[in-house]
Design an enzyme around this catalytic site. Sequence first.
Site, mmCIF file in Angstrom:
data_model
loop_
_atom_site.group_PDB
_atom_site.id
_atom_site.type_symbol
_atom_site.label_atom_id
_atom_site.label_comp_id
_atom_site.label_asym_id
_atom_site.label_seq_id
_atom_site.Cartn_x
_atom_site.Cartn_y
_atom_site.Cartn_z
ATOM 1 N N TYR A 220 -3.950 2.974 7.773
ATOM 2 C CA TYR A 220 -5.153 2.203 8.059
ATOM 3 C C TYR A 220 -5.929 2.889 9.186
ATOM 4 O O TYR A 220 -6.017 4.118 9.208
ATOM 5 C CB TYR A 220 -4.789 0.752 8.378
ATOM 6 C CG TYR A 220 -3.919 0.157 7.307
ATOM 7 C CD1 TYR A 220 -4.346 0.131 5.981
ATOM 8 C CD2 TYR A 220 -2.655 -0.333 7.593
ATOM 9 C CE1 TYR A 220 -3.542 -0.394 4.980
ATOM 10 C CE2 TYR A 220 -1.852 -0.861 6.592
ATOM 11 C CZ TYR A 220 -2.307 -0.886 5.286
ATOM 12 O OH TYR A 220 -1.522 -1.395 4.300
ATOM 13 N N SER B 49 0.798 -1.232 0.000
ATOM 14 C CA SER B 49 0.000 0.000 0.000
ATOM 15 C C SER B 49 0.825 1.275 0.000
ATOM 16 O O SER B 49 0.272 2.358 -0.206
ATOM 17 C CB SER B 49 -0.938 0.026 1.204
ATOM 18 O OG SER B 49 -1.928 -0.958 1.062
ATOM 19 N N LYS C 247 0.350 3.340 -2.857
ATOM 20 C CA LYS C 247 -0.811 4.243 -2.984
ATOM 21 C C LYS C 247 -0.412 5.707 -2.866
ATOM 22 O O LYS C 247 -1.043 6.579 -3.464
ATOM 23 C CB LYS C 247 -1.869 3.899 -1.928
ATOM 24 C CG LYS C 247 -2.533 2.556 -2.198
ATOM 25 C CD LYS C 247 -3.426 2.109 -1.042
ATOM 26 C CE LYS C 247 -4.021 0.740 -1.372
ATOM 27 N NZ LYS C 247 -4.560 0.050 -0.208
ATOM 28 N N VAL D 195 1.183 -3.644 4.003
ATOM 29 C CA VAL D 195 1.160 -4.920 4.730
ATOM 30 C C VAL D 195 2.403 -5.762 4.501
ATOM 31 O O VAL D 195 2.590 -6.793 5.140
ATOM 32 C CB VAL D 195 -0.080 -5.786 4.394
ATOM 33 C CG1 VAL D 195 -1.339 -5.165 4.924
ATOM 34 C CG2 VAL D 195 -0.163 -6.058 2.911
ATOM 35 N N TYR E 188 -3.855 -2.549 -10.268
ATOM 36 C CA TYR E 188 -3.774 -2.274 -8.825
ATOM 37 C C TYR E 188 -2.853 -3.287 -8.137
ATOM 38 O O TYR E 188 -1.958 -2.916 -7.372
ATOM 39 C CB TYR E 188 -5.182 -2.327 -8.235
ATOM 40 C CG TYR E 188 -5.242 -2.229 -6.738
ATOM 41 C CD1 TYR E 188 -5.101 -0.999 -6.108
ATOM 42 C CD2 TYR E 188 -5.436 -3.364 -5.962
ATOM 43 C CE1 TYR E 188 -5.152 -0.911 -4.720
ATOM 44 C CE2 TYR E 188 -5.496 -3.278 -4.587
ATOM 45 C CZ TYR E 188 -5.360 -2.042 -3.970
ATOM 46 O OH TYR E 188 -5.411 -1.960 -2.596
#
Lengths: 304, 304, 304, 304
Positions: B240, B63, B66, B258, B188
């Site tokens: 998160y 992530s 992102k 993660v 993705y």
Amino acid sequence: MDIQNLINSIAHDVEPYLAQGRPADYIPALAMESPQQFAMAVATLDGGLYATGLADKRFSIQSISKAFMLAHTLQRHGEALWQRVGKEPSGNPFNSLVQLEYEHGIPRNPFINAGALVVTDIAISEFGDSSSALRDFLREESGEPAIDFDYVIAASEAEHGHRNAALGHFMKSCNNITGGVEPLLAHYFRACSMRMNVRELARAGLFLANHGVSPVSGQQRLSRSQAKQVNAIMLTCGTYDAAGEFAYRVGLPCKSGVGGGILAVLPGKMSIAVWSPGLDARGNSLAGLEALDRFTTRSGESVF
Amino acid sequence: MDIQNLINSIAHDVEPYLAQGRPADYIPALAMESPQQFAMAVATLDGGLYATGLADKRFSIQSISKAFMLAHTLQRHGEALWQRVGKEPSGNPFNSLVQLEYEHGIPRNPFINAGALVVTDIAISEFGDSSSALRDFLREESGEPAIDFDYVIAASEAEHGHRNAALGHFMKSCNNITGGVEPLLAHYFRACSMRMNVRELARAGLFLANHGVSPVSGQQRLSRSQAKQVNAIMLTCGTYDAAGEFAYRVGLPCKSGVGGGILAVLPGKMSIAVWSPGLDARGNSLAGLEALDRFTTRSGESVF
Amino acid sequence: MDIQNLINSIAHDVEPYLAQGRPADYIPALAMESPQQFAMAVATLDGGLYATGLADKRFSIQSISKAFMLAHTLQRHGEALWQRVGKEPSGNPFNSLVQLEYEHGIPRNPFINAGALVVTDIAISEFGDSSSALRDFLREESGEPAIDFDYVIAASEAEHGHRNAALGHFMKSCNNITGGVEPLLAHYFRACSMRMNVRELARAGLFLANHGVSPVSGQQRLSRSQAKQVNAIMLTCGTYDAAGEFAYRVGLPCKSGVGGGILAVLPGKMSIAVWSPGLDARGNSLAGLEALDRFTTRSGESVF
Amino acid sequence: MDIQNLINSIAHDVEPYLAQGRPADYIPALAMESPQQFAMAVATLDGGLYATGLADKRFSIQSISKAFMLAHTLQRHGEALWQRVGKEPSGNPFNSLVQLEYEHGIPRNPFINAGALVVTDIAISEFGDSSSALRDFLREESGEPAIDFDYVIAASEAEHGHRNAALGHFMKSCNNITGGVEPLLAHYFRACSMRMNVRELARAGLFLANHGVSPVSGQQRLSRSQAKQVNAIMLTCGTYDAAGEFAYRVGLPCKSGVGGGILAVLPGKMSIAVWSPGLDARGNSLAGLEALDRFTTRSGESVF
């Protein structure tokens, strides 16, 4: 940076925005405030105090009191406070019951109403008359012994306070309120009713910009680490469900109130208070947000 | 501040925490990583690069991609991006469908999975092969042309990716995905599968610490205002549902993955990358958070 | 009770309501149906068959197929079916993801879309070509071998079926779908696309009014206990989020579809089918509900 | 059907289940009841009264009072009642605040706590002393003038009633409570504290089985249509979040209470009361549900 010039210019620039906001209308005393009013003050760590607009007019600080109540109570009660209230953004309206139910009565953070009620409950157990203790704190930190509650507003809030009563009773049913719900609400509403002007508010917030040590009273109000914590929570949770918008546009820890005030902190440098009673759809001062956005954009100052 | 000494000392201090984390176990390639691994690197705006631990070992950035995807796409697509994804913390798990349904398919922010899917959908419309474009971006910004996708991990994610497929189809049903759901997921997962080491990651993040201008590639990757925005969203939404915890303890904009990596930004000064595969209950690197906490506490550096 | 007279009279009385409903508009084939159409049929256990209005016109039975799919699959798969789908009213829209997420992929009942997908997944594991098996069932129970799928509607549903795809992928991620999501959706949409007229539909539902034994085919379709169960679930869950309204006004187990059909069962006596494409705000046939309300009120027949 | 033999046999059969239930433990008076107790009574429209077990022992009817309060208030206040409370199953726990918040203070149905509070608020506006009016109603309908409140239980409920207070204050904030929250709670808790035995309860419920006309008092308690409505709401909403389970297994309109009582209605024939204090996980009498399941299965009687 010529702060006085900057805020004078900002006061001029936000004029068109004054008419776009709507004062809080759930109690008469707030609803009567004209949205045309505006004031801004900056207090710097080196003793400077700059103001523009209606800087002598006191207004109801409302939820801004939550930042001071948290600081005051955190200092006395310490880390144990975080066992009864979280420190995460809520993603839900400030007075929501939904999240509280899913999370079994532990409010997400100290700045949603439920969280502020828990902090007040702790404050009562620590200080007894917690609202008076907060008033003393604010008098010392603003250097202005005349600031006080507005008993009319406090009474009016209590009369319309069934939603806060619901939050209190619900948390009581979850064993996260130790005292009575009635006195808790009384102290909560009284603290929210404090009247201060932007000059007083900016000075009162200086200890948050100075790693916990107040340049006004000379007292260590929070440890360095606690000051960082309170600022962090202001940035992530201080402006209802617009924390992301504030971080994005203003980039400073802020705490707003439905009276139209906003307190912002630039760590290591200054604190800023702005007031204009017209609110945007998320309950923050519309012109206040515009003013803070301009302040950080033009000065190039923000935590980011 | 002697950065090298500080991070060496931190690497030593966090050793007891390595065993407490658990690697992500939803795909085999991540589950096999030993939680005993640790690496940390700091890249400063003046060209310094400090590292400790397994600083040459590449890991799956997951992530963290992102943050780069957002920056890359925001520069190209501009403010219009915010009509399709919000910028508020979510208060819900990163892969939740609940909030998305209440909010009619507009994800709360670009760092929950739904939001990253929308950003990827926009990136596809802007760049075509969006994952390759991201890889090029990361190669340039890390100065390391050899970094690449991990196709095994990407395939494994796709195989277990029914929840992301659900998010994609749901948003498609709300007309917030313009292309096909299948290729969207492929891009993705591929972007998430990038492998980098902490040295490469710290360098790649420097443009965020330098108001959008990369000291590595020399390119203006974001406007000053956009860089502030991305940092703000990292701070409020980057870890998160532990954004409050990170703001409170670390006090820096961070983006975690993660795979056990975390990228942190100290605006105006440096970027920091840390990696340790053992995760805490909220999905962030357990030893990584401990390391960043120590870094800001001991150095006295944080945005607050 | 003179059933023919009663339904003729009802057909006349509901005329003013025809214009108030709106046909489903999410796929063209349904949107084109004129809301001025109405038909009603009653099949009694003693072999009577009464009809009024456009009783020969076939329409898309849509979610009414869920009642037959449940009966058909329950008979074959038995009580184990209830480990994968609940039997409680949902209190949420028929295609909601929210409840499904809170309940970890176990749909609340077999008549919300998620639940019907699970039943279809079980049906595929039991029958292979589950939609053809359902068609055979309906041909036998209606006594009309010509009834069939509408492949145009099935294709159109599939094209607009991203929300159902989201449900399927989400449950797959929760391990509550055993086969592939794509074939599951194909069978689901095909079953929903069956075209029947009210005469055929009323006859096909008779086994539910006769404790599981079909007077049409002579077969024991369900055990006495299972027939009671299916009727109970129709009454509590059969009409989207208007189950309370239907119980209150009609007082019969009912299953409705967005094609404008409703099947109602009066245990021990008869089954009733009504059709009018104009829907109310909750997705049930507006004139159909009015007709059933009048039928039970005037006849004095209801389960209550 | 030999009712006496049937219920004697059922009393024997459910013995193994008595030990599996747990009495409500949130107030001492309920927690002290032994789960080994069982009683069942059937009152038929033709004047029969059959009982087995501890049929003379009065117990706290708790939420069963909601069915009588609804009937009593509906008769007086009429259809306007439904503007302030819905008639749909809730899909959420009986004391949930979540749904209430999403639906702006209009409770989903009259049998969740919030809905019963609204009905009580209406009853106070209609009858003044609403709890005494309910007591008079129950004395007349049971034919037993000695039945009364249990003031100890009512006081104990009030002491632990913060969750109900939260519901009341929340709805007051939504303007769906017209009187004061304190007296409302007092009447509500008093009504719930009524003590009756199964014989009295079965007789008191007969008007619901007789289309609104009481064979006991001879009075028309509800219109035929209203009796159908109350039965419909009992079936879809009367047993907390187990309405589907009850419909499925019992197939009768039922209203349960945490005191371990359940009232069931077989329209046109009889009413049935059962009591055993041990509850299942959803708050219904565990042995009571077993008994009713056996009663309808063996007698072949149910609304389905």
